[in-house]
Design a protein around this motif. Structure first.
Motif, PDB file in Angstrom:
ATOM      1  N   ASN A  84       0.808  -1.232   0.000  1.00 16.53           N
ATOM      2  CA  ASN A  84       0.000   0.000   0.000  1.00 16.53           C
ATOM      3  C   ASN A  84       0.836   1.274   0.000  1.00 16.53           C
ATOM      4  O   ASN A  84       0.280   2.364  -0.159  1.00 16.53           O
ATOM      5  CB  ASN A  84      -0.922   0.032   1.223  1.00 16.53           C
ATOM      6  N   PHE A  85       2.159   1.154   0.174  1.00 15.59           N
ATOM      7  CA  PHE A  85       2.989   2.343   0.353  1.00 15.59           C
ATOM      8  C   PHE A  85       3.934   2.567  -0.826  1.00 15.59           C
ATOM      9  O   PHE A  85       4.531   1.621  -1.345  1.00 15.59           O
ATOM     10  CB  PHE A  85       3.810   2.236   1.640  1.00 15.59           C
ATOM     11  N   ARG A  86       4.068   3.840  -1.199  1.00 15.75           N
ATOM     12  CA  ARG A  86       5.059   4.255  -2.190  1.00 15.75           C
ATOM     13  C   ARG A  86       5.869   5.381  -1.553  1.00 15.75           C
ATOM     14  O   ARG A  86       5.339   6.463  -1.286  1.00 15.75           O
ATOM     15  CB  ARG A  86       4.388   4.736  -3.475  1.00 15.75           C
ATOM     16  N   ILE A  87       7.140   5.114  -1.304  1.00 21.28           N
ATOM     17  CA  ILE A  87       8.007   6.062  -0.600  1.00 21.28           C
ATOM     18  C   ILE A  87       9.016   6.657  -1.575  1.00 21.28           C
ATOM     19  O   ILE A  87       9.658   5.919  -2.340  1.00 21.28           O
ATOM     20  CB  ILE A  87       8.769   5.368   0.554  1.00 21.28           C
ATOM     21  N   THR A  88       9.161   7.973  -1.550  1.00 23.15           N
ATOM     22  CA  THR A  88      10.118   8.621  -2.446  1.00 23.15           C
ATOM     23  C   THR A  88      10.783   9.794  -1.736  1.00 23.15           C
ATOM     24  O   THR A  88      10.150  10.509  -0.949  1.00 23.15           O
ATOM     25  CB  THR A  88       9.433   9.105  -3.738  1.00 23.15           C
ATOM     26  N   LYS A  89      12.036   9.967  -2.004  1.00 17.24           N
ATOM     27  CA  LYS A  89      12.791  11.070  -1.408  1.00 17.24           C
ATOM     28  C   LYS A  89      12.340  12.407  -1.994  1.00 17.24           C
ATOM     29  O   LYS A  89      12.186  13.404  -1.288  1.00 17.24           O
ATOM     30  CB  LYS A  89      14.280  10.832  -1.678  1.00 17.24           C
ATOM     31  N   PHE A  90      12.123  12.407  -3.308  1.00 19.78           N
ATOM     32  CA  PHE A  90      11.715  13.631  -4.002  1.00 19.78           C
ATOM     33  C   PHE A  90      10.833  13.223  -5.176  1.00 19.78           C
ATOM     34  O   PHE A  90      11.094  12.209  -5.826  1.00 19.78           O
ATOM     35  CB  PHE A  90      12.944  14.397  -4.498  1.00 19.78           C
ATOM     36  N   ILE A  91       9.795  13.982  -5.445  1.00 24.29           N
ATOM     37  CA  ILE A  91       8.879  13.658  -6.534  1.00 24.29           C
ATOM     38  C   ILE A  91       9.261  14.454  -7.779  1.00 24.29           C
ATOM     39  O   ILE A  91       9.151  15.682  -7.795  1.00 24.29           O
ATOM     40  CB  ILE A  91       7.419  13.947  -6.130  1.00 24.29           C
ATOM     41  N   GLU A  92       9.719  13.751  -8.802  1.00 28.67           N
ATOM     42  CA  GLU A  92      10.154  14.422 -10.030  1.00 28.67           C
ATOM     43  C   GLU A  92       8.963  14.961 -10.816  1.00 28.67           C
ATOM     44  O   GLU A  92       8.978  16.097 -11.281  1.00 28.67           O
ATOM     45  CB  GLU A  92      10.955  13.442 -10.902  1.00 28.67           C
ATOM     46  N   ASP A  93       7.941  14.140 -11.016  1.00 22.64           N
ATOM     47  CA  ASP A  93       6.752  14.572 -11.750  1.00 22.64           C
ATOM     48  C   ASP A  93       5.537  14.414 -10.842  1.00 22.64           C
ATOM     49  O   ASP A  93       4.955  13.336 -10.731  1.00 22.64           O
ATOM     50  CB  ASP A  93       6.572  13.744 -13.030  1.00 22.64           C
ATOM     51  N   ILE A  94       5.176  15.500 -10.211  1.00 24.73           N
ATOM     52  CA  ILE A  94       4.120  15.444  -9.202  1.00 24.73           C
ATOM     53  C   ILE A  94       2.730  15.323  -9.812  1.00 24.73           C
ATOM     54  O   ILE A  94       1.749  15.004  -9.121  1.00 24.73           O
ATOM     55  CB  ILE A  94       4.193  16.686  -8.282  1.00 24.73           C
ATOM     56  N   SER A  95       2.595  15.519 -11.111  1.00 26.95           N
ATOM     57  CA  SER A  95       1.276  15.471 -11.739  1.00 26.95           C
ATOM     58  C   SER A  95       0.613  14.105 -11.559  1.00 26.95           C
ATOM     59  O   SER A  95      -0.601  14.021 -11.349  1.00 26.95           O
ATOM     60  CB  SER A  95       1.370  15.827 -13.225  1.00 26.95           C
ATOM     61  N   TYR A  96       1.392  13.022 -11.629  1.00 23.68           N
ATOM     62  CA  TYR A  96       0.837  11.678 -11.443  1.00 23.68           C
ATOM     63  C   TYR A  96       0.368  11.474 -10.000  1.00 23.68           C
ATOM     64  O   TYR A  96      -0.661  10.825  -9.755  1.00 23.68           O
ATOM     65  CB  TYR A  96       1.869  10.616 -11.825  1.00 23.68           C
ATOM     66  N   CYS A  97       1.118  12.024  -9.067  1.00 23.06           N
ATOM     67  CA  CYS A  97       0.744  11.898  -7.654  1.00 23.06           C
ATOM     68  C   CYS A  97      -0.523  12.685  -7.347  1.00 23.06           C
ATOM     69  O   CYS A  97      -1.412  12.216  -6.632  1.00 23.06           O
ATOM     70  CB  CYS A  97       1.888  12.357  -6.766  1.00 23.06           C
ATOM     71  N   TYR A  98      -0.622  13.905  -7.882  1.00 23.68           N
ATOM     72  CA  TYR A  98      -1.832  14.700  -7.713  1.00 23.68           C
ATOM     73  C   TYR A  98      -3.039  13.981  -8.313  1.00 23.68           C
ATOM     74  O   TYR A  98      -4.131  13.967  -7.735  1.00 23.68           O
ATOM     75  CB  TYR A  98      -1.673  16.065  -8.390  1.00 23.68           C
ATOM     76  N   ALA A  99      -2.851  13.408  -9.501  1.00 25.49           N
ATOM     77  CA  ALA A  99      -3.952  12.742 -10.189  1.00 25.49           C
ATOM     78  C   ALA A  99      -4.437  11.524  -9.418  1.00 25.49           C
ATOM     79  O   ALA A  99      -5.642  11.239  -9.372  1.00 25.49           O
ATOM     80  CB  ALA A  99      -3.517  12.343 -11.595  1.00 25.49           C
ATOM     81  N   ALA A 100      -3.511  10.790  -8.796  1.00 29.50           N
ATOM     82  CA  ALA A 100      -3.867   9.562  -8.083  1.00 29.50           C
ATOM     83  C   ALA A 100      -4.487   9.836  -6.720  1.00 29.50           C
ATOM     84  O   ALA A 100      -5.318   9.058  -6.238  1.00 29.50           O
ATOM     85  CB  ALA A 100      -2.622   8.687  -7.918  1.00 29.50           C
ATOM     86  N   ALA A 101      -4.119  10.945  -6.090  1.00 22.37           N
ATOM     87  CA  ALA A 101      -4.486  11.201  -4.692  1.00 22.37           C
ATOM     88  C   ALA A 101      -5.977  11.485  -4.505  1.00 22.37           C
ATOM     89  O   ALA A 101      -6.608  12.165  -5.318  1.00 22.37           O
ATOM     90  CB  ALA A 101      -3.678  12.368  -4.149  1.00 22.37           C
ATOM     91  N   ASP A 102      -6.515  10.958  -3.405  1.00 28.31           N
ATOM     92  CA  ASP A 102      -7.876  11.279  -2.975  1.00 28.31           C
ATOM     93  C   ASP A 102      -7.862  12.351  -1.888  1.00 28.31           C
ATOM     94  O   ASP A 102      -8.779  13.164  -1.797  1.00 28.31           O
ATOM     95  CB  ASP A 102      -8.565  10.024  -2.441  1.00 28.31           C
ATOM     96  N   ILE A 103      -6.814  12.342  -1.071  1.00 30.65           N
ATOM     97  CA  ILE A 103      -6.622  13.353  -0.029  1.00 30.65           C
ATOM     98  C   ILE A 103      -5.142  13.736  -0.020  1.00 30.65           C
ATOM     99  O   ILE A 103      -4.271  12.873  -0.167  1.00 30.65           O
ATOM    100  CB  ILE A 103      -7.041  12.825   1.356  1.00 30.65           C
ATOM    101  N   ILE A 104      -4.870  15.022   0.164  1.00 28.02           N
ATOM    102  CA  ILE A 104      -3.485  15.504   0.186  1.00 28.02           C
ATOM    103  C   ILE A 104      -3.171  16.071   1.561  1.00 28.02           C
ATOM    104  O   ILE A 104      -3.944  16.846   2.127  1.00 28.02           O
ATOM    105  CB  ILE A 104      -3.255  16.573  -0.899  1.00 28.02           C
ATOM    106  N   VAL A 105      -2.032  15.656   2.099  1.00 24.73           N
ATOM    107  CA  VAL A 105      -1.512  16.167   3.365  1.00 24.73           C
ATOM    108  C   VAL A 105      -0.213  16.893   3.043  1.00 24.73           C
ATOM    109  O   VAL A 105       0.663  16.322   2.397  1.00 24.73           O
ATOM    110  CB  VAL A 105      -1.227  15.024   4.359  1.00 24.73           C
ATOM    111  N   SER A 106      -0.068  18.146   3.467  1.00 27.55           N
ATOM    112  CA  SER A 106       1.180  18.843   3.135  1.00 27.55           C
ATOM    113  C   SER A 106       1.441  20.005   4.079  1.00 27.55           C
ATOM    114  O   SER A 106       0.574  20.450   4.826  1.00 27.55           O
ATOM    115  CB  SER A 106       1.147  19.354   1.693  1.00 27.55           C
ATOM    116  N   ARG A 107       2.666  20.493   4.009  1.00 28.10           N
ATOM    117  CA  ARG A 107       3.017  21.764   4.609  1.00 28.10           C
ATOM    118  C   ARG A 107       2.254  22.871   3.894  1.00 28.10           C
ATOM    119  O   ARG A 107       1.607  22.640   2.868  1.00 28.10           O
ATOM    120  CB  ARG A 107       4.532  22.001   4.482  1.00 28.10           C
ATOM    121  N   ALA A 108       2.352  24.090   4.417  1.00 26.08           N
ATOM    122  CA  ALA A 108       1.585  25.209   3.875  1.00 26.08           C
ATOM    123  C   ALA A 108       2.455  26.122   3.028  1.00 26.08           C
ATOM    124  O   ALA A 108       2.351  27.353   3.109  1.00 26.08           O
ATOM    125  CB  ALA A 108       0.919  25.987   5.005  1.00 26.08           C
ATOM    126  N   GLY A 109       3.322  25.517   2.215  1.00 24.37           N
ATOM    127  CA  GLY A 109       4.101  26.308   1.269  1.00 24.37           C
ATOM    128  C   GLY A 109       3.172  26.947   0.247  1.00 24.37           C
ATOM    129  O   GLY A 109       2.207  26.333  -0.215  1.00 24.37           O
TER     130      GLY A 109
END
Length: 375
Positions: free
Chosen positions: A255-280
């Motif tokens: 169930n887990f995908r771990i990455t140090k840095f996301i090169e192409d975040i568009s795929y992650c945004y598209a897959a996500a149902d909920i996003i948890v993040s800092r407030a940058g």
């Protein structure tokens, strides 16, 4: 703008930025927008050596000159560190003077980061027009100082107006990467990431350098709870705790995908149902564009507490759930479950987020840049 293109004028533009993804990708979005309008424009970035901009900016096809500058206000805590910063500043001024003399730009753009200070200072002393882009609701000290000399200040938040001269300040929003406007289909994104479309997916972002506190929340019980709830996780860890995380056998769970840095975040945004993040500021701008249920965890130690101020904008509009840094481990999973199970809250949150988005930000900023060049 049409006159600029028809007259075959090829502007030379310097962008000073670095230190964090927010500053860097803002600069890249502006540069890409200029290139789309004027393909023959000559754009040069100035960044700090050994910082992430030196690797990231060339990936987008732009040249960058690196200078030796690695600190800001927090380095003035001792005589020794203050001396080091002063010597770096002197060397950086000399380097940037050479770069600007050789490049002879029509305009210098500052998007933030340590390197913006000497870059904008040299531009001001040489009477080169300046444009400032401020991502946060509480502006950085460099942008505050040089706002009096800038031709135009482009801001993302109404709250930032009070820090700048009114006649020169315009609310444009933050320019974001073009691929955010064209996310892939969720099924395609899930296949690429090796995740299941029919199971909820959480995207956890800790900022370009990662978040110690968010990482600890996942390690200290969060991952176990996700397994129990059969939830999937895309976890961007940054550089914090990487060795400890690698040794954790639980990460082998499918169930887990771990990455140090996301090169192409568009795929992650598209897959996500909920996003948890800092407030940058840039992350907030991107998520407001895509409209996904959002849990914000402002970095309590951010300069001038600007992340908390950024988060308050969304909180006021009921566009995100907010968790304080000190409460992450206690509230993170409960907040995810609460949001996941409340369809009405999710719909309202998405509607409010989309109302805050500014999809024309990049074009609006480029119009201001071209007006300055044409004057």
């Amino acid at each position: 703008m049409k006159n600029l293109i028809s007259n075959n004028i090829n502007p030379k533009i310097i962008i000073g930025c670095g230190g964090t993804g927010g500053h860097i990708y803002t600069g890249v979005a502006i540069a890409n927008g200029i290139k789309n309008k004027i393909p023959k424009s000559n754009i040069l970035f100035i960044g700090s050596k050994n910082h992430m901009e030196m690797k990231e900016i060339p990936k987008y096809g732009f040249k960058i000159k690196g200078i030796c500058l690695s600190g800001g206000r927090n380095k003035l805590v001792s005589i020794y560190s203050g001396f080091i910063l002063l010597s770096q500043l002197i060397r950086s001024f000399i380097s940037i003077k050479k770069v600007i003399k050789q490049f002879s730009p029509n305009i210098v753009i500052g998007t933030g980061g340590y390197v913006s200070f000497p870059t904008l200072c040299v531009a001001k002393n040489k009477n080169i027009p300046i444009l400032i882009q401020e991502q946060n609701s509480i502006p950085g000290i460099t942008n505050r100082i040089f706002s009096r000399y800038a031709k135009k200040i482009c801001i993302a938040y109404d709250q930032a107006k009070k820090f700048f001269p009114k006649k020169k300040t315009i609310i444009t929003g933050n320019p974001i990467r073009s691929n955010i406007f064209h996310l892939p289909d969720k099924k395609i994104a899930c296949n690429k990431l090796g995740l299941k479309k029919d199971k909820p997916i959480i995207l956890s972002l800790g900022g370009s350098h990662g978040s110690n506190n968010i990482n600890n929340a996942w390690i200290n019980g969060g991952l176990t709870k996700l397994i129990h709830l059969d939830l999937q996780l895309i976890w961007q860890i940054g550089n914090y705790h990487i060795n400890k995380i690698k040794r954790n056998e639980i990460l082998n769970h499918p169930n887990f995908r771990i990455t140090k840095f996301i090169e192409d975040i568009s795929y992650c945004y598209a897959a996500a149902d909920i996003i948890v993040s800092r407030a940058g500021a840039l992350t907030i701008s991107e998520i407001c564009i895509i409209g996904k249920p959002y849990i914000l965890i402002p970095l309590s130690s951010s300069t001038d507490n600007h992340q908390s101020e950024n988060a308050k904008v969304l909180e006021k509009k009921k566009a995100a759930l907010i968790i304080n840094d000190s409460e992450i481990e206690e509230k993170l999973i409960d907040s995810i479950v609460k949001l996941m199970n409340n369809i009405h809250m999710k719909k309202k949150m998405i509607k409010n987020m989309l109302s805050l988005s500014k999809p024309s930000a990049t074009n609006d900023i480029i119009k201001e840049i071209l007006r300055i060049i044409l004057c």
